[in-house]
Every structure is written in C-alpha cells, then in structure tokens.
Design an enzyme around this catalytic site. Sequence first.
Site, PDB file in Angstrom:
ATOM      1  N   ASP A  66      17.650 -25.825 117.266  1.00  0.00           N
ATOM      2  CA  ASP A  66      19.059 -25.580 117.588  1.00  0.00           C
ATOM      3  C   ASP A  66      19.965 -26.665 117.008  1.00  0.00           C
ATOM      4  OD1 ASP A  66      20.945 -23.857 118.666  1.00  0.00           O
ATOM      5  OD2 ASP A  66      21.009 -24.873 120.591  1.00  0.00           O
ATOM      6  N   ASP A 102      16.076 -19.307 115.322  1.00  0.00           N
ATOM      7  CA  ASP A 102      17.022 -20.214 114.638  1.00  0.00           C
ATOM      8  C   ASP A 102      16.376 -21.135 113.615  1.00  0.00           C
ATOM      9  OD1 ASP A 102      19.041 -19.241 116.261  1.00  0.00           O
ATOM     10  OD2 ASP A 102      18.892 -20.868 117.669  1.00  0.00           O
ATOM     11  N   ASP A 119      23.990 -18.559 127.917  1.00  0.00           N
ATOM     12  CA  ASP A 119      23.935 -19.202 126.606  1.00  0.00           C
ATOM     13  C   ASP A 119      24.279 -20.683 126.703  1.00  0.00           C
ATOM     14  OD1 ASP A 119      23.412 -16.816 125.159  1.00  0.00           O
ATOM     15  OD2 ASP A 119      25.505 -16.276 125.346  1.00  0.00           O
TER      16      ASP A 119
END
Length: 498
Positions: free
Chosen positions: A137, A175, A324
Amino acid sequence: MRTPDGIRRAAPAPGSPTPRTAGRGRAAALALAAGAAATALLVATQTGADAAVQGSLAADTQFYKDPASQVVKWVAANPNDSRTPVISKRVASQPQGIWFSNYRPDTVTSDVRTVTSAAAAAGQVPVLVVYEIPNRDCGGASAGGAPDLAAYDAWVTKFAAGLGSGRSIVVLEPDSIALTTCLSSSELANRYASLSRAGAAIHAANPNAKVYYDAGHSSWNSASEQANRLRSAGILTNGDGFYSNVSNFNTTANEVNFAKSVLSALGNPSKLHAVIDTSRNGNGPSGSQWCDPSGRKIGNYPTAATNDAAIDAFLWIKPPGEADGCAASAGQFVPDIAYQLALNASDPTTPTNPPTSQPPTSQPPTSQPPTSQPPTSQPPTSQPPTSQPPTGTAACSVAYRANSWTGGFTADVTVKNTGTSAISGWTLTWTYPGDQKVTSAWNAKVTQSGAAVTATDLGYNGSLAPGASTGFGFQGTYGSNNTTPTAFTLNGAACTVA
C-alpha cells in the site's frame, strides 16, 4: 488495504490499528463449520451458463463462507438490531475473501490449513488473499507487510504448505503490481521477482490452487501498461490469471472489458483468465472518491457462472462492510456500511448477473489512485429507522478528531452522556470556525446550513445510558481553514470538549 481479523485483511503500519487480526476462535469455528457442511449455505449459483463459454472454473463451483468472518460474528451478536435481517441475508450469507495479512510465520501454515481443510470437508473452494508483501500500500492506510523480501519468500512458502491438495483460489497481493510509485527501479524488479517466486511456491505446494495476480482496475493503469507489469511479475509462467477492482467500485461491465484488453495485451494465452471483485460495485463509482464513498451497493453475488470464457468468477474479495480507512480503521467492520451496501440489492437467492460485454464508457486514465484504499466501505446515504424525538436536556462531553489532507478531511465524533439520566434520542450541534462543508456521514444524519452543523441519531444508536457513549463520523471539504470547532450542544445543553 483492508481488514482486522489477523488471518485476513490488511495490517496497518506499526502502531496503528490492525485492519484485520485473526480471531482466536477461528480454528474452533471452522471445525464446527466443517462438521456442519450439510447445512452450509449455497454460495455460488448456477445461472444456466453453457459450459462451453465458462472460464476455467465449473459454473456450479461453490465458494467457501468463513464462519469466523467479522460480519458473521456481528450478525450472531446482534440478533435484535434492525439492520440484522438485511445484513444477514444479503452479506453474511455470501462467501468472501479470507485475508492473510499479519506477519506470523510460526502460525501461518496452520492458519491456512484450518481454512482449507474446512473448505475441503464442505466440498467448497476458499478464496484466500495473500497480503504480506513488504512496503504494501506504499505506506498508506494498510501499510505493513513482511520485514523484507527474503522474509516474505519464506512466509509465502509456509503459507503454501497449508493449502493441502484441494482446490483453492489465491488472490496474490492486492496493489502489489498496480501501485508501485513508492519503489525504485531496483526495488520494483526485486518485487516482481518475489511475486513470481510466490506463484511458483504456491503451485509447487498444491497444483490445484489457482493463483491470480494484481491488475488494479479499469480506472487505473492502461491495459497495455498493466499487461507489461504482469508479464514482469511472472504471470505467464506462474499465474493462472489476474484479478481487478479489489476494494473499488467500477462496474462489472467495465472491468470485464478491461480484463479482456489486458488478456489481449498479454497475447491471449489460453491458460490465463480473470476474476473480478464485485463486492461494492452495484452502483458504480462515486466520482473519484475511493475511501468509503456513500451511496454504493453490492454488485454481482459471488459466482463462477459468469457465462464468459475470459472470466473465471465474480468474487467478493473485499468483504462488504469493512472500512477503507475513512469511516473507520481500514478493515474494521462497520454495520452501517454493510447495511447501506445491501439495502437496495437484489435477493441473493435470485441473483442477476448483467451482461459483461458492454463497451466501456470512458478510457481508463494512466495515473493511478490506489486500488486498496484506507477504509474500503462506504458511509451510508439512506438511514435506518430514526429514534423518537430527543427528550430533555443532557450533560455531555464530546471528542472531535479530524484527519485532514489538502482540501478534504474526515472526522470522528464521540458523544458521551456524563449525566445521571438516560438520553432517549440526541441532537448534537456545532458551528464551524472555518469554511468546512460536510459531504457524507455515517452512524448519524448530518445536515449543514452555512457554518452551523446538526447531527442526529439513527434510532439504533439514540439511547445513551448514564456514562454511555456513541460515535459517528463524516467526510468533508474545506478551502483554506479546517479549524476544529470548540463548542458543542447536545439536546440544548453545552458539552464539555474532551
């Protein structure tokens, strides 16, 4: 990028809340689930698709539902909540990704085996999300991961050792390929090599496991760029396909078209297919908002009956209702988010999978917003039943905590009844000293007139016994001044600011 129950979901940076931390009772819950396989809910529905146009999974594949998931536990603990019937039927009943995001090399093999053995006993296929790559991330809300790539390689090998011999789907590192802006060229090359080794290790341990690599989503990198990255990460040698739309909101039709474009850019190898995260894309995206946007809805229910040879499955990789990072800590289950996602969804016993060949509405941009965003669920737009009008005044304290970035912010507000009498229904008001504007809220109805803001309870959280507290939050924008308010009034009484 997502979750708090240890075995799944993403872990945040050291010192921050864990998006997913493994539940201590998971092994027992899974063992019970295996014994109760005969009564397990059907989680993948055959829609009559012709096998000739299926992906590489049989159309009647049943995916595994985790009995230790946050939503299942919440439903069991809240049988009388007004939101429970909707959340239970439309969210908790469905199979969702099980995230392995905490760096626990000593237990990861047994943690995985607990899930895969229960799934095998039930005749179902688990969806396992591997989320431990170093610098994941890019230091965002789900930052963390293994200490370095050597430790990661060893951890993945131990993860693979728990897969057994049954079928499983492995979603490899959300990701990790789409979001690489924080890596130098050498770091990126090393990450790609490690991801390739991870796919090889998983297949070596269990040839029946399918490994899907990160393709971002249709509004991120171009199909040709993403294909080049996937190729560098070893998908042609060690992958069975790729996934898109994890923790995002793009429509199924756009994601299918994007997936086919990526496959074409890869040369359409016959062994590669795609899976798409449809857990929150029923209404499509909310402009450019990616962090717990309001007004979203669950999309296609999980199924392998896609009626499309390029698409293996529609999956709920990001569990609906898990934040989130804006509405709550990344990966934390927020019942209001789950409720709003499910409120206008179809009945899961008669799912409708829309055509997947509609042309995209716009070309995907070349810049990349992260696919896994801080919180991954959405502040509700419609509200649950409201409570009776507030009665009487109240003694109170308020804690207001804001998290700001250029032009925007989120705020968490905790209201505590510091009096000796119960509060039945509450209204909190304040005036902004700056130019803030509230855009969406959760766990309260928030309205604004000029600088004056009014927040009211949603019924289920309107009663506060003496000493009890409740919290709500909202997202907003500002121009040049985001000064914190210093005076709050609850039901007409001034509150102490904590």
